[in-house]
Write an enzyme that holds these catalytic residues in place. Structure first.
Site, mmCIF file in Angstrom:
data_model
loop_
_atom_site.group_PDB
_atom_site.id
_atom_site.type_symbol
_atom_site.label_atom_id
_atom_site.label_comp_id
_atom_site.label_asym_id
_atom_site.label_seq_id
_atom_site.Cartn_x
_atom_site.Cartn_y
_atom_site.Cartn_z
ATOM 1 N N ASP A 146 0.819 -1.215 0.000
ATOM 2 C CA ASP A 146 0.000 0.000 0.000
ATOM 3 C C ASP A 146 0.851 1.261 0.000
ATOM 4 O O ASP A 146 0.504 2.258 -0.636
ATOM 5 C CB ASP A 146 -0.935 -0.004 1.209
ATOM 6 C CG ASP A 146 -2.114 -0.943 1.019
ATOM 7 O OD1 ASP A 146 -2.198 -1.579 -0.059
ATOM 8 O OD2 ASP A 146 -2.953 -1.039 1.930
ATOM 9 N N GLY A 156 -6.590 3.496 7.528
ATOM 10 C CA GLY A 156 -5.203 3.691 7.922
ATOM 11 C C GLY A 156 -5.081 4.313 9.305
ATOM 12 O O GLY A 156 -5.640 3.811 10.292
ATOM 13 N N TYR A 157 -4.367 5.425 9.390
ATOM 14 C CA TYR A 157 -4.136 6.121 10.663
ATOM 15 C C TYR A 157 -5.456 6.519 11.303
ATOM 16 O O TYR A 157 -5.629 6.457 12.524
ATOM 17 C CB TYR A 157 -3.262 7.343 10.396
ATOM 18 C CG TYR A 157 -2.642 7.982 11.621
ATOM 19 C CD1 TYR A 157 -2.829 7.480 12.908
ATOM 20 C CD2 TYR A 157 -1.828 9.108 11.475
ATOM 21 C CE1 TYR A 157 -2.248 8.084 14.002
ATOM 22 C CE2 TYR A 157 -1.236 9.716 12.574
ATOM 23 C CZ TYR A 157 -1.463 9.198 13.837
ATOM 24 O OH TYR A 157 -0.875 9.799 14.931
#
Length: 279
Positions: free
Chosen positions: A62, A178-179
């Protein structure tokens, strides 16, 4: 499709063994195939794409796809990720699926997803200093000696919150896994057009994520929490170093005009992907 560009991550495909194998398989089927052999993790310069390229295969994980997408903004050429990483939300073609994938591409048997991107303008004293584009997210995070930073957040000009936190994340649906997910934000189907604002370690239990419409404009101004301490923060697009900001600076974030088209080789529901990747 008959014209391809391969972008390999040399750290994951050592010696380009897999990349050359894919190139040879495409050429055997009558396709034209080039290898971009200048990929470096920290390079942000635009990638030179051969004329008539119809598809770009990104070989890595990714992170490799995010880096490539950032260097291909405005090209509007479909990407397909071949997973040599771990999680693989973007690079969703596994090695076992390669023969079928190559034949399907040549036979034009695929679908396209056009993922939204975000644009961020960093302004100081009313002057725009820099502009970034991101596929995943923008993170404004404390830096240097700053312990907690103050961020005044406005949506379409209306003040909604004055965060005291480690920072904030503004992410696309693509970046929601994600984050943003790690910070407690919501997961959004990547085909949606919304984007999300999520505080990082806020110093209040009342502060939560906000899901925004595609027309919304978010303006974040860094405030001075401790006058006797030098405070600064870093604005990072897609995990890359972007620009340092200081109290008084503003970051305006909104949906970009550009999109990143992704090729989908098989119909798999987003819920099923989540179950496979996260559970």
């Amino acid at each position: 499709m008959k014209n391809f560009l391969l972008i390999p991550n040399r750290q994951k495909d050592v010696g380009l063994v897999l990349t050359r194998s894919i190139r040879d398989a495409l050429r055997w089927r009558g396709a034209i195939c080039h290898i971009y052999d200048e990929y470096h993790v920290n390079d942000t310069s635009p990638i030179k794409v051969p004329k008539n390229t119809e598809c770009i295969l990104v070989i890595g994980g990714d992170g490799t796809i995010l880096a490539a997408a950032g260097r291909l903004v405005g090209k509007n050429i479909p990407l397909l990720g071949i997973n040599l990483g771990t999680m693989g939300f973007l690079a969703d073609v596994d090695l076992n699926d390669l023969p079928e994938m190559i034949q399907s591409l040549v036979d034009d048997k695929y679908e396209l997803e056009r993922r939204i991107m975000l644009r961020a303008e960093i302004c100081r004293a009313g002057q725009c200093l820099y502009t970034f584009t991101a596929l995943n997210d923008f993170v404004i995070n404390r830096s240097g000696f700053s312990k907690v930073i103050g961020l005044a957040v406005r949506i379409n000009g209306t003040l909604i919150e004055q965060y005291r936190a480690d920072g904030v994340i503004i992410c696309t649906p693509t970046g929601s896994t994600g984050y943003n997910l790690s910070a407690g934000g919501p997961i959004i189907n990547p085909t949606c057009k919304n984007f999300v604002l999520t505080p990082i370690c806020p110093h209040s239990l009342a502060m939560r994520s906000v899901v925004l419409a595609k027309e919304d404009i978010v303006t974040i101004e860094m405030e001075n929490v401790r006058p006797d301490q030098k405070e600064e923060a870093m604005v990072s697009p897609d995990g890359k170093d972007g620009m340092m900001i200081r109290p008084g600076d503003q970051v305006k974030v909104y949906k970009a005009e550009e999109v990143t088209p992704f090729i989908k080789m098989k119909e798999v529901s987003f819920v099923k992907i989540l179950k496979e990747k996260l559970l």
